[in-house]
Design a protein around this motif. Structure first.
Motif, PDB file in Angstrom:
ATOM      1  N   ARG A   9       0.833  -1.202   0.000  1.00 54.94           N
ATOM      2  CA  ARG A   9       0.000   0.000   0.000  1.00 54.94           C
ATOM      3  C   ARG A   9       0.868   1.253   0.000  1.00 54.94           C
ATOM      4  NH1 ARG A   9      -2.363   3.438   3.840  1.00 54.94           N
ATOM      5  NH2 ARG A   9      -4.464   4.158   3.296  1.00 54.94           N
ATOM      6  N   SER A  14       0.015   8.805  -3.488  1.00 59.10           N
ATOM      7  CA  SER A  14      -0.622   9.417  -2.315  1.00 59.10           C
ATOM      8  C   SER A  14      -2.123   9.631  -2.487  1.00 59.10           C
ATOM      9  CB  SER A  14       0.066  10.745  -1.992  1.00 59.10           C
ATOM     10  OG  SER A  14      -0.544  11.379  -0.896  1.00 59.10           O
ATOM     11  N   ARG A  17      -3.816   6.370  -1.740  1.00 55.45           N
ATOM     12  CA  ARG A  17      -3.711   5.898  -0.363  1.00 55.45           C
ATOM     13  C   ARG A  17      -4.704   6.624   0.545  1.00 55.45           C
ATOM     14  NH1 ARG A  17       1.944   6.467  -1.044  1.00 55.45           N
ATOM     15  NH2 ARG A  17       1.939   8.178   0.457  1.00 55.45           N
ATOM     16  N   ASN A  18      -4.810   7.928   0.402  1.00 51.38           N
ATOM     17  CA  ASN A  18      -5.704   8.720   1.250  1.00 51.38           C
ATOM     18  C   ASN A  18      -6.157   9.948   0.473  1.00 51.38           C
ATOM     19  OD1 ASN A  18      -7.020  10.214   3.225  1.00 51.38           O
ATOM     20  ND2 ASN A  18      -5.612   9.570   4.834  1.00 51.38           N
ATOM     21  N   LEU A  20      -8.640  11.940   0.920  1.00 48.44           N
ATOM     22  CA  LEU A  20      -9.031  13.070   1.754  1.00 48.44           C
ATOM     23  C   LEU A  20      -7.805  13.863   2.200  1.00 48.44           C
ATOM     24  CD1 LEU A  20     -11.880  11.635   4.025  1.00 48.44           C
ATOM     25  CD2 LEU A  20     -12.081  13.206   2.099  1.00 48.44           C
ATOM     26  N   ALA A  21      -6.747  13.161   2.589  1.00 51.11           N
ATOM     27  CA  ALA A  21      -5.518  13.855   2.979  1.00 51.11           C
ATOM     28  C   ALA A  21      -4.906  14.585   1.785  1.00 51.11           C
ATOM     29  CB  ALA A  21      -4.518  12.863   3.572  1.00 51.11           C
ATOM     30  N   ARG A 110     -12.409  17.730   6.975  1.00 49.62           N
ATOM     31  CA  ARG A 110     -11.058  17.143   6.927  1.00 49.62           C
ATOM     32  C   ARG A 110     -10.023  18.142   6.440  1.00 49.62           C
ATOM     33  NH1 ARG A 110      -6.737  16.078   7.158  1.00 49.62           N
ATOM     34  NH2 ARG A 110      -5.584  14.127   6.827  1.00 49.62           N
ATOM     35  N   ARG A 117     -10.201  16.395  14.337  1.00 48.50           N
ATOM     36  CA  ARG A 117     -10.615  15.003  14.222  1.00 48.50           C
ATOM     37  C   ARG A 117     -12.073  14.808  14.646  1.00 48.50           C
ATOM     38  NH1 ARG A 117      -7.923  10.179  13.986  1.00 48.50           N
ATOM     39  NH2 ARG A 117      -5.940  11.274  14.195  1.00 48.50           N
ATOM     40  N   TRP A 124     -18.306  11.483   9.268  1.00 48.50           N
ATOM     41  CA  TRP A 124     -18.329  10.054   8.942  1.00 48.50           C
ATOM     42  C   TRP A 124     -19.475   9.341   9.645  1.00 48.50           C
ATOM     43  CZ3 TRP A 124     -16.418   7.931   4.933  1.00 48.50           C
ATOM     44  CH2 TRP A 124     -15.246   8.408   4.347  1.00 48.50           C
TER      45      TRP A 124
END
Length: 341
Positions: A9, A14, A17-18, A20-21, A110, A117, A124
């Motif tokens: 992974r 990038s 992988r995420n 949202l980030a 986000r 958080r 979510w």
């Protein structure tokens, strides 16, 4: 044959992988954008309840007789299904609009700087409630509009409204520990109000399940209860909620409470009066569909106002140490009931 590389992974780009980030690293929304995103999710959670009520009140609950497809052979409705097919399938499509609104709220939360958080988790939580309710909505269709599943469908929608309301409120607050604005006595009174309101909404689903609006022109089973009796119980609970709201307003005025709780309580009282008027008119006019739909919207408004009263009892600054709570053993004077100002 060549050797197959061991891809993990971590080797993926990038954005994969995420995602949202990846978006958060390149976009910082203004605080107003985050608030509007959370408000859009809340508005859509109410819209989906009202349109779901329209499906039932027009007898379109089985306009699409199966799920997840509309028919055995078609994903969408067909012309032969008539207006009921369009209404039911249109409500299903609105679920995607709701998902888009919740998704926007998640991405905006986000991407906010600094990263919060707790706010992202509230987004979510809405997403998973929507997914669960979509599956439950399919079960409602597959079991032929069983009234108990219909009631559960509405109650889960009320849970979605609760989470969306909390997220909307949190977008206007910081992440420091909550500072109480009123004393323990007022907080306990408000929790009684919240519990009574939840019982009122639950009783309303029983009134619906035992009432004449089954959601389809075919023979749909109803809850085996006397409709007049459950309606009177619903009315008693409504008067309890009104009485608790008036008592709360009186106590807040007596102890010179902050403006926030007073304003939210006054708003709740006015909404309750309007909702009660609609309820009595629909009862004495044999439940016309338009008034039943207005009463469903009023139920959402009452629930939101009750939660706003609860959330107005504290404030959360942007930063700083959490102040000490109101001492539990203080005498019940005006100063101790009002709490720190």
């Amino acid at each position: 044959m060549g050797r197959v590389p061991n891809v993990t992974r971590a080797d993926a780009p990038s954005p994969l992988r995420n995602p949202l980030a990846f978006v958060a690293a390149r976009w910082t929304p203004a605080p107003g954008t985050v608030r509007r995103a959370a408000l859009a999710a809340l508005v859509m959670s109410v819209v989906i309840v009202v349109t779901g009520g329209a499906v039932r009140l027009t007898g379109s609950g089985l306009g699409c007789p199966t799920w997840p497809k509309c028919t055995e052979d078609s994903l969408h409705n067909t012309a032969e299904m008539g207006i009921h097919g369009y209404i039911e399938f249109g409500n299903r499509l609105l679920t995607y609009v709701l998902c888009a609104a919740v998704g926007w709220a998640i991405v905006a939360a986000r991407s906010q700087k600094p990263y919060r958080r707790s706010l992202t988790r509230l987004g979510w939580a809405q997403f998973w409630v929507v997914m669960g309710n979509a599956v439950l909505g399919g079960i409602v269709v597959l079991v032929g509009l069983n009234p108990y599943t219909v009631a559960a469908h509405f109650l889960l929608s009320s849970a979605l409204i609760a989470v969306a309301t909390v997220m909307w409120q949190r977008t206007r607050e910081g992440d420091a520990g909550p500072r109480p604005l009123v004393g323990k006595a007022v907080q306990q009174l408000v929790w009684f109000l919240v519990a009574a309101s939840a019982l009122l909404i639950a009783a309303g689903t029983v009134v619906t399940g035992a009432g004449p609006h089954a959601g389809d022109s075919s023979e749909v089973p109803r809850m085996p209860l006397d409709w007049e009796t459950v309606t009177k119980l619903h009315a008693v609970l409504a008067w309890i909620v009104v009485t608790l709201t008036f008592a709360l307003w009186f106590v807040l005025k007596a102890v010179d409470a902050p403006k926030g709780p007073l304003s939210r309580t006054r708003e709740l009282f006015l909404v309750l009066l309007a909702q009660g008027a609609i309820g009595y008119v629909q009862y004495f006019t044999d439940l016309p569909e338009i008034l039943v739909g207005a009463h469903m919207f009023g139920s959402c408004a009452v629930w939101i106002c009750v939660l706003r009263v609860l959330l107005s009892l504290r404030e959360r600054p942007e930063s700083g140490p959490q102040p000490s709570a109101v001492p539990a053993q203080e005498p019940a004077s005006s100063a101790s009931i009002a709490g720190p100002r």
